[in-house]
Motif scaffolding. Structure first.
Motif, PDB file in Angstrom:
ATOM      1  N   ALA A  77      -5.618   2.851  -5.871  1.00 44.13           N
ATOM      2  CA  ALA A  77      -6.508   2.093  -4.988  1.00 44.13           C
ATOM      3  C   ALA A  77      -5.777   1.654  -3.720  1.00 44.13           C
ATOM      4  O   ALA A  77      -4.685   1.097  -3.786  1.00 44.13           O
ATOM      5  CB  ALA A  77      -7.047   0.868  -5.725  1.00 44.13           C
ATOM      6  N   GLY A  78      -6.389   1.957  -2.563  1.00 41.67           N
ATOM      7  CA  GLY A  78      -5.842   1.527  -1.292  1.00 41.67           C
ATOM      8  C   GLY A  78      -4.735   2.392  -0.742  1.00 41.67           C
ATOM      9  O   GLY A  78      -4.205   2.113   0.344  1.00 41.67           O
ATOM     10  N   ARG A  90      -6.352  15.135  -3.164  1.00 42.65           N
ATOM     11  CA  ARG A  90      -6.448  13.847  -2.453  1.00 42.65           C
ATOM     12  C   ARG A  90      -7.486  12.939  -3.112  1.00 42.65           C
ATOM     13  O   ARG A  90      -7.239  11.739  -3.309  1.00 42.65           O
ATOM     14  CB  ARG A  90      -6.807  14.099  -0.987  1.00 42.65           C
ATOM     15  CG  ARG A  90      -6.874  12.848  -0.141  1.00 42.65           C
ATOM     16  CD  ARG A  90      -7.108  13.212   1.313  1.00 42.65           C
ATOM     17  NE  ARG A  90      -7.031  12.060   2.180  1.00 42.65           N
ATOM     18  CZ  ARG A  90      -6.967  12.130   3.504  1.00 42.65           C
ATOM     19  NH1 ARG A  90      -6.958  13.306   4.102  1.00 42.65           N
ATOM     20  NH2 ARG A  90      -6.897  11.033   4.222  1.00 42.65           N
ATOM     21  N   GLN A  91      -8.627  13.487  -3.453  1.00 46.24           N
ATOM     22  CA  GLN A  91      -9.683  12.695  -4.094  1.00 46.24           C
ATOM     23  C   GLN A  91      -9.236  12.214  -5.473  1.00 46.24           C
ATOM     24  O   GLN A  91      -9.499  11.066  -5.859  1.00 46.24           O
ATOM     25  CB  GLN A  91     -10.960  13.520  -4.198  1.00 46.24           C
ATOM     26  CG  GLN A  91     -11.602  13.828  -2.854  1.00 46.24           C
ATOM     27  CD  GLN A  91     -12.792  14.774  -2.959  1.00 46.24           C
ATOM     28  OE1 GLN A  91     -12.914  15.514  -3.936  1.00 46.24           O
ATOM     29  NE2 GLN A  91     -13.650  14.764  -1.956  1.00 46.24           N
ATOM     30  N   THR A  92      -8.537  13.071  -6.207  1.00 47.61           N
ATOM     31  CA  THR A  92      -8.055  12.699  -7.537  1.00 47.61           C
ATOM     32  C   THR A  92      -7.029  11.578  -7.449  1.00 47.61           C
ATOM     33  O   THR A  92      -7.083  10.606  -8.222  1.00 47.61           O
ATOM     34  CB  THR A  92      -7.429  13.916  -8.241  1.00 47.61           C
ATOM     35  OG1 THR A  92      -8.406  14.947  -8.369  1.00 47.61           O
ATOM     36  CG2 THR A  92      -6.910  13.546  -9.622  1.00 47.61           C
ATOM     37  N   LEU A  93      -6.101  11.697  -6.509  1.00 45.17           N
ATOM     38  CA  LEU A  93      -5.072  10.665  -6.357  1.00 45.17           C
ATOM     39  C   LEU A  93      -5.674   9.351  -5.886  1.00 45.17           C
ATOM     40  O   LEU A  93      -5.292   8.270  -6.350  1.00 45.17           O
ATOM     41  CB  LEU A  93      -3.999  11.137  -5.377  1.00 45.17           C
ATOM     42  CG  LEU A  93      -3.122  12.299  -5.836  1.00 45.17           C
ATOM     43  CD1 LEU A  93      -2.169  12.714  -4.724  1.00 45.17           C
ATOM     44  CD2 LEU A  93      -2.341  11.924  -7.092  1.00 45.17           C
ATOM     45  N   ALA A  94      -6.607   9.439  -4.947  1.00 45.25           N
ATOM     46  CA  ALA A  94      -7.230   8.223  -4.406  1.00 45.25           C
ATOM     47  C   ALA A  94      -7.945   7.443  -5.503  1.00 45.25           C
ATOM     48  O   ALA A  94      -7.974   6.205  -5.479  1.00 45.25           O
ATOM     49  CB  ALA A  94      -8.200   8.586  -3.286  1.00 45.25           C
ATOM     50  N   ALA A  95      -8.497   8.155  -6.471  1.00 51.84           N
ATOM     51  CA  ALA A  95      -9.215   7.487  -7.558  1.00 51.84           C
ATOM     52  C   ALA A  95      -8.276   6.693  -8.457  1.00 51.84           C
ATOM     53  O   ALA A  95      -8.692   5.733  -9.107  1.00 51.84           O
ATOM     54  CB  ALA A  95      -9.971   8.521  -8.390  1.00 51.84           C
ATOM     55  N   GLY A  96      -7.001   7.095  -8.495  1.00 55.82           N
ATOM     56  CA  GLY A  96      -6.034   6.407  -9.357  1.00 55.82           C
ATOM     57  C   GLY A  96      -5.081   5.494  -8.631  1.00 55.82           C
ATOM     58  O   GLY A  96      -4.295   4.776  -9.256  1.00 55.82           O
ATOM     59  N   MET A 132       0.845  -1.194   0.000  1.00 56.24           N
ATOM     60  CA  MET A 132       0.000   0.000   0.000  1.00 56.24           C
ATOM     61  C   MET A 132       0.878   1.240   0.000  1.00 56.24           C
ATOM     62  O   MET A 132       1.760   1.384   0.843  1.00 56.24           O
ATOM     63  CB  MET A 132      -0.910   0.020   1.230  1.00 56.24           C
ATOM     64  CG  MET A 132      -1.851   1.207   1.260  1.00 56.24           C
ATOM     65  SD  MET A 132      -2.955   1.190   2.683  1.00 56.24           S
ATOM     66  CE  MET A 132      -1.796   1.586   4.003  1.00 56.24           C
ATOM     67  N   HIS A 133       0.657   2.118  -0.953  1.00 48.83           N
ATOM     68  CA  HIS A 133       1.455   3.337  -1.046  1.00 48.83           C
ATOM     69  C   HIS A 133       1.003   4.359   0.001  1.00 48.83           C
ATOM     70  O   HIS A 133      -0.158   4.411   0.391  1.00 48.83           O
ATOM     71  CB  HIS A 133       1.319   3.955  -2.438  1.00 48.83           C
ATOM     72  CG  HIS A 133       1.932   3.123  -3.520  1.00 48.83           C
ATOM     73  ND1 HIS A 133       3.259   2.763  -3.521  1.00 48.83           N
ATOM     74  CD2 HIS A 133       1.382   2.571  -4.640  1.00 48.83           C
ATOM     75  CE1 HIS A 133       3.516   2.040  -4.592  1.00 48.83           C
ATOM     76  NE2 HIS A 133       2.399   1.904  -5.284  1.00 48.83           N
ATOM     77  N   HIS A 134       1.970   5.162   0.447  1.00 47.03           N
ATOM     78  CA  HIS A 134       1.705   6.198   1.453  1.00 47.03           C
ATOM     79  C   HIS A 134       2.234   7.519   0.914  1.00 47.03           C
ATOM     80  O   HIS A 134       3.436   7.682   0.679  1.00 47.03           O
ATOM     81  CB  HIS A 134       2.408   5.836   2.767  1.00 47.03           C
ATOM     82  CG  HIS A 134       2.097   6.784   3.879  1.00 47.03           C
ATOM     83  ND1 HIS A 134       2.687   6.693   5.125  1.00 47.03           N
ATOM     84  CD2 HIS A 134       1.264   7.862   3.955  1.00 47.03           C
ATOM     85  CE1 HIS A 134       2.221   7.657   5.896  1.00 47.03           C
ATOM     86  NE2 HIS A 134       1.368   8.384   5.195  1.00 47.03           N
TER      87      HIS A 134
END
Length: 213
Positions: free
Chosen positions: A26-27, A18-24, A1-3
């Protein structure tokens, strides 16, 4: 899992990013900080952070010194610039100070995802258009050399230099950092030697030039 850690002083932009990155990714775990002190605190708690996305225009910092402080204090953490500035001189200075890549705030979602994935894979990345612009633009070897010399300073030396640039006296710096005044003088001796200047005025002029002021 990336941090990942986003460091930007605009809450709405941090949320959107944050929302844009989270969409690409996963996890992925994505933290946020609004200033350098907040970023330092989060990195101290999570030294295994994979990537920091750092805005250059943070309040309370001078030019690229925030990048220098993060790289000096956490050399094992990759730091990429995510900025509204995309002029070649700024990009080259950031890379000379240890940034692993350079993303622009006007990048589209697809380009942003591609860049972050490349950075997480250990690549040095920037948009192709910016890379082509750099190839066409003459280098400023003097400013790049200065950025590289700043990258050799310790976290404490960078903090002292930051406050010198803000016009603080040695006693004020000592009080703020909780150290002895003679320690401030010792740090400045090393800083001046590494930067090739004789006094705090010359150091301030150099930093102003580095920041493009």
């Amino acid at each position: 899992m990336h941090h990942l850690l986003i460091v930007d002083d605009h809450p709405l932009y941090r949320l959107a990013l944050r929302q844009t990155l989270a969409a690409g990714l996963a996890g992925a775990r994505i933290d946020e900080a609004g200033d350098l002190a907040g970023a330092q605190g989060l990195l101290a708690e999570s030294p295994d952070t994979d990537l920091v996305l750092l805005d250059l225009q943070l309040p309370g910092t001078h030019g690229l010194l925030a990048l220098g402080e993060l790289r000096a204090a956490h050399p094992g953490v990759a730091v990429a610039i995510l900025s509204g500035q995309d002029d070649p001189a700024t990009v080259r200075r950031a890379l000379a100070m240890g940034a692993c890549g350079y993303l622009t705030k006007h990048a589209g979602t697809e380009e942003l995802h591609a860049g972050v994935r490349a950075l997480l894979a250990g690549e040095t990345w920037m948009p192709s258009a910016l890379r082509e612009l750099l190839a066409r633009t003459p280098r400023d070897s003097e400013s790049e050399s200065l950025a590289a010399r700043l990258a050799t300073l310790s976290p404490q030396q960078l903090k002292v230099l930051q406050r010198v640039a803000e016009g603080r006296l040695n006693k004020q710096i000592a009080d703020e950092l909780g150290i002895q005044e003679r320690t401030v003088k010792a740090h400045l001796t090393v800083v001046f030697e590494k930067l090739g200047v004789r006094n705090r005025t010359q150091a301030g002029v150099l930093l102003s030039g580095l920041a493009g002021e």
